[in-house]
Write a protein that holds these residues in place. Sequence first.
Motif, PDB file in Angstrom:
ATOM      1  N   ASN A 176       0.845  -1.183   0.000  1.00  0.00           N
ATOM      2  CA  ASN A 176       0.000   0.000   0.000  1.00  0.00           C
ATOM      3  C   ASN A 176       0.888   1.245   0.000  1.00  0.00           C
ATOM      4  OD1 ASN A 176      -1.981   1.876   0.249  1.00  0.00           O
ATOM      5  ND2 ASN A 176      -2.748   1.164   2.223  1.00  0.00           N
ATOM      6  N   LYS A 206       0.457   4.094  -1.491  1.00  0.00           N
ATOM      7  CA  LYS A 206      -0.224   5.382  -1.621  1.00  0.00           C
ATOM      8  C   LYS A 206      -0.951   5.795  -0.344  1.00  0.00           C
ATOM      9  CE  LYS A 206      -0.588   5.086  -6.540  1.00  0.00           C
ATOM     10  NZ  LYS A 206      -1.290   5.530  -7.702  1.00  0.00           N
ATOM     11  N   LYS A 207      -0.775   5.030   0.726  1.00  0.00           N
ATOM     12  CA  LYS A 207      -1.432   5.351   1.986  1.00  0.00           C
ATOM     13  C   LYS A 207      -0.861   6.647   2.549  1.00  0.00           C
ATOM     14  CE  LYS A 207      -2.174   3.649   6.628  1.00  0.00           C
ATOM     15  NZ  LYS A 207      -1.801   2.673   7.629  1.00  0.00           N
ATOM     16  N   GLU A 208      -1.736   7.539   2.979  1.00  0.00           N
ATOM     17  CA  GLU A 208      -1.293   8.796   3.571  1.00  0.00           C
ATOM     18  C   GLU A 208      -0.768   8.528   4.982  1.00  0.00           C
ATOM     19  OE1 GLU A 208      -2.897  13.291   4.577  1.00  0.00           O
ATOM     20  OE2 GLU A 208      -4.345  11.742   4.040  1.00  0.00           O
ATOM     21  N   ILE A 209       0.423   9.023   5.253  1.00  0.00           N
ATOM     22  CA  ILE A 209       1.028   8.877   6.574  1.00  0.00           C
ATOM     23  C   ILE A 209       0.720  10.146   7.360  1.00  0.00           C
ATOM     24  CG2 ILE A 209       3.177   8.551   7.858  1.00  0.00           C
ATOM     25  CD1 ILE A 209       2.452   6.160   6.080  1.00  0.00           C
ATOM     26  N   LEU A 210       0.092  10.002   8.504  1.00  0.00           N
ATOM     27  CA  LEU A 210      -0.322  11.142   9.318  1.00  0.00           C
ATOM     28  C   LEU A 210       0.586  11.297  10.538  1.00  0.00           C
ATOM     29  CD1 LEU A 210      -4.167  10.466   9.203  1.00  0.00           C
ATOM     30  CD2 LEU A 210      -2.887  12.161   7.888  1.00  0.00           C
TER      31      LEU A 210
END
Length: 184
Positions: free
Chosen positions: A2, A4-8
């Motif tokens: 994954n 393209k998962k946004e890391i917050l």
Amino acid sequence: MNSKKEILPWETIDEKELLNSPWLKITQESCKLPQGKIITDFYTIWQPDWVLILPRTVDGNWIMTKQYRHGTGKVSLEFPAGIIEKGESPLQAAKREMEEEVSFSGGNFYSIGEFPMNPDRHRGRFFVFFADAVESGGSLKLDETEEISVLEISTELLEKKIQSGEMNHPLQIAAYFKYKLNFK
């Protein structure tokens, strides 16, 4: 995978100061992770911002220092560096430190960048400057805890010392190779 998962970012919900001295501050933080998990014992290290100067003479040699580093218990080969004083810009600190530590001044200063000391736990930053065509003649002014030997070495010898491990300060080695990428 994954990719393209946004890391917050984490959210700091509590902070407890464990140590606060002029050179080091340590805090214990409670942090909330994006998925809701709470970490109650994340330790953060704060150090003053500092500058690292890569000074090269008009002859193309590098000005280096040798000084004892108690963290490793060894004498270390390094570029000049030092803490940014209150009210000083990174460039002003670089010029001052170069003069005070190695007694060189002048030249043209180029910013190589601003970097975190260690993005995992450190909150301080360091600023790297390439100082080209510096000349001897500054006024040496060492701190009471400093005992420094000044050397002038060629690029070839510097790179041999990096390769052999004689120069082993990772932030300084990274700064030198960042310089090489920027100033081909």
